[in-house]
Enzyme design. Structure first.
Site, PDB file in Angstrom:
ATOM      1  CG  HIS A  84      -1.949   1.115   1.105  1.00  0.00           C
ATOM      2  ND1 HIS A  84      -3.140   0.955   0.441  1.00  0.00           N
ATOM      3  CD2 HIS A  84      -1.921   2.404   1.508  1.00  0.00           C
ATOM      4  CE1 HIS A  84      -3.812   2.097   0.452  1.00  0.00           C
ATOM      5  NE2 HIS A  84      -3.098   2.996   1.099  1.00  0.00           N
ATOM      6  CB  ALA A  85       1.081   4.117  -2.342  1.00  0.00           C
ATOM      7  CG  HIS A 144      -1.884  10.751  -2.610  1.00  0.00           C
ATOM      8  ND1 HIS A 144      -3.072  11.323  -2.185  1.00  0.00           N
ATOM      9  CD2 HIS A 144      -1.382  10.110  -1.524  1.00  0.00           C
ATOM     10  CE1 HIS A 144      -3.265  11.020  -0.911  1.00  0.00           C
ATOM     11  NE2 HIS A 144      -2.255  10.288  -0.482  1.00  0.00           N
ATOM     12  CD  GLU A 145       1.702   7.851  -1.329  1.00  0.00           C
ATOM     13  OE1 GLU A 145       2.238   8.298  -0.302  1.00  0.00           O
ATOM     14  OE2 GLU A 145       0.576   7.329  -1.307  1.00  0.00           O
ATOM     15  CG  HIS A 174       1.748  12.313   1.789  1.00  0.00           C
ATOM     16  ND1 HIS A 174       0.807  12.969   2.532  1.00  0.00           N
ATOM     17  CD2 HIS A 174       1.118  11.219   1.300  1.00  0.00           C
ATOM     18  CE1 HIS A 174      -0.339  12.296   2.487  1.00  0.00           C
ATOM     19  NE2 HIS A 174      -0.182  11.238   1.744  1.00  0.00           N
ATOM     20  CD  GLU A 193      -3.480  11.339   3.261  1.00  0.00           C
ATOM     21  OE1 GLU A 193      -3.244  11.004   2.091  1.00  0.00           O
ATOM     22  OE2 GLU A 193      -2.817  10.932   4.235  1.00  0.00           O
ATOM     23  CG  HIS A 207      -6.461   3.332   5.100  1.00  0.00           C
ATOM     24  ND1 HIS A 207      -6.534   2.737   3.865  1.00  0.00           N
ATOM     25  CD2 HIS A 207      -5.694   4.448   4.933  1.00  0.00           C
ATOM     26  CE1 HIS A 207      -5.859   3.462   2.978  1.00  0.00           C
ATOM     27  NE2 HIS A 207      -5.342   4.505   3.593  1.00  0.00           N
ATOM     28  CE1 TYR A 209      -5.607   8.998   2.454  1.00  0.00           C
ATOM     29  CE2 TYR A 209      -6.806   7.679   4.066  1.00  0.00           C
ATOM     30  CZ  TYR A 209      -5.623   8.028   3.445  1.00  0.00           C
ATOM     31  OH  TYR A 209      -4.454   7.407   3.817  1.00  0.00           O
TER      32      TYR A 209
HETATM   33  O1  X8Z Z   1      -4.135   5.401   1.222  1.00  0.00           O
HETATM   34  C1  X8Z Z   1      -4.101   6.260   0.362  1.00  0.00           C
HETATM   35  C2  X8Z Z   1      -2.754   6.766  -0.165  1.00  0.00           C
HETATM   36  C3  X8Z Z   1      -1.706   6.748   0.900  1.00  0.00           C
HETATM   37  S1  X8Z Z   1      -1.969   7.912   2.146  1.00  0.00           S
HETATM   38  C4  X8Z Z   1      -2.299   5.887  -1.303  1.00  0.00           C
HETATM   39  N1  X8Z Z   1      -5.251   6.723  -0.188  1.00  0.00           N
HETATM   40  C5  X8Z Z   1      -6.563   6.237   0.240  1.00  0.00           C
HETATM   41  C6  X8Z Z   1      -6.792   4.792  -0.165  1.00  0.00           C
HETATM   42  O2  X8Z Z   1      -6.030   4.266  -0.973  1.00  0.00           O
HETATM   43  O3  X8Z Z   1      -7.738   4.177   0.328  1.00  0.00           O
HETATM   44  C7  X8Z Z   1      -5.369   7.750  -1.218  1.00  0.00           C
HETATM   45  C8  X8Z Z   1      -6.827   7.796  -1.567  1.00  0.00           C
HETATM   46  C9  X8Z Z   1      -7.566   7.143  -0.435  1.00  0.00           C
HETATM   47 ZN    ZN Z   2      -1.720   9.865   1.424  1.00  0.00          ZN
END
Ligand code: X8Z
Ligand code: ZN
Length: 618
Positions: free
Chosen positions: A359-360, A389-390, A393, A417, A517, A527
């Site tokens: 997960h990024a 997105h990354e 950060h 975010e 998450h 988010y």
């Molecule tokens: O988790 C993330 C990023 C890392 S903070 C890739 N996002 C959420 C997800 O993937 O569920 C970005 C959009 C929403």
């Molecule tokens: Zn993020």
């Protein structure tokens, strides 16, 4: 180090980097605060000393925890799990202790910066640990185990094993490409066989963090999370509802249109026109972003005629080039290039020979210049956006590094975010032409196609962004008990998203745990906020860049003035309440969904026409 994911501001952060709050002042060399002798000066001094000690102590502990966490997330083994859990435990113990001690200054008159640092110490802990050391240890081990379980998860279809089992990257490719409902159902169900393993862990995790939250003076962990927005926890929940009400008509129109199109494609028996949409048909494992099914819903005559994934493939982009082009965007705004260590230490592709958390995430390992991303990049449009997105950060982390440790974070977590996403909104046809990826911009008559593709990601995401924490807030508050985790989850999925599970979900399963998450304990309201804020940032930066025209065609690429104003907001970190930071960039002091509504206004009109005669809702 701050990692933006799991350790929050004080907790390490994979978006993040490191930080926590410290323990017994005496054992760590912090002189106990002198009993205020009544003079304002001694009170000020005492508070000031306390804050200095917290900043000095938590930063190195956070860095150590971040390093251990980085190694674990890049190389998941029993040993690295243990090392990471221990380092995190040390950070957590001290963070919680500082948070408790900060209360001794409650009600005293102090300089604004000191007061704010004390308040942040008290509220910025996402994983509150109980004072009992054995319980803290249990908690950090559970947290590490859950995170690793997600990182290692694989679905092995019947008759398949070993290397042929499917990880989330491979499953994602099936969701993107396949239009075979049975194949989609198979991986949808299969991925969710990996999460029941942590259901008991999660139940215990809730008990332990709730105990920690109560010891810190909060009713439960959810209330602690909601207290981190410069307003009361209740006011924050109301604020989220207010924003949701502003965007609901847009979501309902999109839902109605997409359901009708899916029903045409898959048949009314699979997608009935008066019921929630089956969750496995939306092109994403969690039905959180839907642009992968754009081809099924594309408007006749208004399709822009290009697919960014194909453009990237044709131009021979690899993972590294994708990241370089993200950096290039920030450079065009006047930001310094990323440090050499970023390129040496980041993880860009999934290793073949070891387990990693794919997960990024973006990291600031040393709370300064040691910026990194960790991402299993695939060359496609989705990952191109995620890279921006990354990097958002990382540039934020670098911008606030001169702030005291306690202020090294975003104005609120939604800001962190929203930055990279706001930049990615500038990945317009004009920008792609500039990069040489596209020959010419599609004419204005194709705008509906462009907007629809954006809406499938940005508008479709809103209810998901909201409900993940509605579920957790309910769980932490005891309103959703541990024997109704799944029922509570699906009730919210239906209520907010208008989707339903494709087969029966029972309480021996744990579907929330199949979303990163939840095992990663990353709060999710951030988010939702980011999806409102990024359109405010975009609207403001386009104006600063002198752009006039439809917002979906605006790119701020090359605007140093927009970059300068953005940086003014970023370098404030958490030093001021978030409305001040918002004002620095946008001149606005409120979260305002008119920006996202303005952006999609032409689409709203078009959707209304398309939906005429349809019965919408579920
Ligand atoms: O988790 C993330 C990023 C890392 S903070 C890739 N996002 C959420 C997800 O993937 O569920 C970005 C959009 C929403
Ligand atoms: Zn993020």
């Amino acid at each position: 180090m701050r990692i933006h994911s799991r350790y929050n501001q004080f907790v390490l952060s994979a978006v993040l980097g490191a930080s926590l709050l410290l323990s017994t002042a005496c054992t760590h060399g912090f002189a106990p605060t002198p009993k205020p002798d009544g003079t304002q000066k001694s009170i000020e001094n005492g508070a000031q000393k306390f804050i200095e000690a917290a900043n000095a102590r938590l930063s190195p502990l956070g860095v150590r925890a971040a390093r251990a966490e980085w190694v674990k997330a890049n190389f998941i083994t029993a040993d690295t799990e243990m090392i990471a859990a221990e380092a995190y435990e040390n950070y957590l113990i001290e963070s919680v202790e500082f948070a408790k001690q900060a209360s001794q200054f409650d009600g005293l008159e102090l300089a604004a910066s000191t007061r704010r640092q004390l308040e942040i110490l008290k509220r910025a802990i996402t994983m509150p640990a109980p004072a009992d050391r054995a319980l803290t240890q249990e908690l950090t081990q559970i947290a590490t185990r859950m995170d690793s379980n997600y990182g290692k998860a694989q679905y092995c279809p019947e008759g398949v094993d070993g290397d042929d089992c499917l990880d989330i990257i491979e499953i994602r490719a099936i969701h993107t490409e396949s239009r075979d409902p049975d194949a989609l159902l198979d991986v949808w169900v299969g991925w969710r066989t990996t999460s029941p393993a942590i259901r008991d862990d999660y139940r215990r995790f809730v008990e332990l963090t709730n105990q920690g939250a109560v010891e810190l003076g909060y009713p439960d962990t959810g209330a602690l999370w909601r207290s981190n927005y410069d307003m009361s926890p209740d006011a924050f929940a109301t604020e989220v509802d207010r924003l949701w009400a502003q965007v609901l008509p847009l979501y309902q129109s999109l839902h109605c249109y997409v359901r009708a199109k899916l029903s045409e494609f898959y048949g009314e028996d699979r997608v009935p026109l008066d019921a929630p949409i089956p969750a496995h048909l939306l092109g994403n494992m969690w039905a959180q972003q839907w642009s992968n099914i754009y081809d099924l819903v594309a408007p006749e005559g208004a399709d822009p005629g290009y697919d960014l994934t194909v453009l990237l493939e044709e131009a021979g982009y690899g993972p590294l080039k994708l990241v370089e082009s993200g950096e290039n965007f920030f450079s065009s705004l006047g930001f310094d290039p990323l440090p050499e260590s970023f390129w040496e230490r980041s993880l860009f592709t999934k290793p073949r020979d070891r387990e990693v958390v794919c997960h990024a995430s973006a990291w600031d390992v040393d709370d300064g210049d040691d910026l990194r991303i960790k991402m299993c990049i695939e060359v496609n449009a989705e990952d191109f956006r995620t890279i921006h997105h990354e990097l958002g950060h990382n540039y934020y982390q670098r911008a606030y590094k001169e702030q005291p440790y306690i202020f090294r974070g975003s104005a609120n977590d939604g800001f962190h975010e929203a930055i990279g996403d706001a930049i990615a909104l500038s990945v317009t046809p004009a920008y792609l032409v500039e990069l040489g990826l596209l020959d010419r911009e599609p004419p204005p008559s194709k705008d509906i196609g462009l907007l629809l593709r954006d809406a499938l990601d940005k508008v479709a995401f809103l209810p998901f962004g909201l409900l993940v924490d509605r579920w957790r807030w309910g769980v932490f508050a005891g309103e959703i008990s541990s024997d109704e985790y799944n029922a509570g989850w699906w009730a919210l999925r239906e209520k907010y998203q208008g989707i339903r599970p494709p087969n029966e979900r029972t309480e021996d399963l744990f579907d929330p745990g199949a979303k990163y998450h939840i095992p990663g304990n990353t709060p999710y309201s951030r988010y939702f906020l980011a999806h409102i804020l990024q359109f405010q940032f975009h609207r403001a930066m386009c104006k600063i860049a002198g752009y006039q025209g439809p917002l979906n065609r605006c790119t701020i690429y090359g605007s140093e003035e927009a970059g300068r104003r953005l940086n003014e907001m970023l370098e404030m970190g958490m030093s001021r309440p978030w409305p001040d930071a918002l004002e620095a960039l946008t001149g606005e002091r409120e979260l305002d969904a008119t920006a996202i509504r303005d952006y999609f206004a032409p689409l709203q009109v078009w959707l209304n026409e398309q939906n005429a005669g349809r019965t919408c809702g579920w």
